[in-house]
Design a protein around this motif. Sequence first.
Motif: not given
Length: 233
Positions: A40-43, A45, A63, A211, A226, A228-229
Motif C-alpha cells: 500500500a503506497v502511503s506517501k 497519506t 513510501e 494503481s 505498489r 496507492g490511489s
Amino acid sequence: MQNIENPATEKIIDAELSDRIASRLNALRETLPPSVKLVAVSKYTSVAAMRAAYAAGIRDFGESRIQEISQKQQELQDLPDITWHMIGHLQSNKVKQALSICDWIHSIDRLSLAQQCDRFIPELKRSPKLCLQVKLAHDPDKFGWEVEQLLADLPTLLQCQNLNLVGLMTILPLGLDETQAYQVFQDTAKLAEKLRSLGWTNITELSMGMSGDYAIAVKAGATLVRVGSRIFS
C-alpha cells in the motif's frame, strides 16, 4: 462562533474512513492472486488512513521519502509488525538511514548506490531486501539500469558480498497503451529469468505495477504491486 470539536463527529469520520479503505482493499484483493504481495503506497497519506489500512489487514506500506518513513515510524510505534518499503529514488546521503529503517528498498537504481549499501550493511548489521530498478523502455524521466548497462555491471555487482538482492523493480514510462505496458512488464520478467540463468538465482521478486496498471503487471508475472490511489484517494 467558537468552533467546538465534537468527539462523536470525529468517531463518525474515522469510521467512514475505515469503511472506505476496507471496502477498497477488499475489492482490490479480489483481483490479486495469493502469490502477489500488495504494498500500500502511503506517501502523502495520513497516519489515520494508514491505521485504517492496517486494521483492514495491510502490513506492507510503501513510501518515497526516507524522512517520511522515519516520521511515520515514530507515529506508528504501537504497530511493530509493519513492513516498510522504500519505493522512491534514494539519494546517496540517505543510504545509511534507509538501510537502518527500511525492510525493503525497491529502488537500487545504479551501481554506486549498490556499492554504498554493500559498504554500510556490515556496519549496521542489518540487510534489507533489495530490488534493482531497471528501465526496459527508454525514459529520461525515470531512474534505473538499462539492460545493457546492468549486464555490463554484473561482474562488479557480484563483488558486493553483503547485498540481499531479491528481485527487479520497474516503473512504466508515461503514455504507454495496454499492449505496450504489458510488453515492458514481460521484458522485465524475461530479464529476471536471464539473470537467474546467469547464476543470480535469488532474483525471484518482480516489483511491477501501480494503481493504473497493476492488473497487467500481475498478468506478466509481478510478485509485488505498489498501489496507492486505489486505496487512499
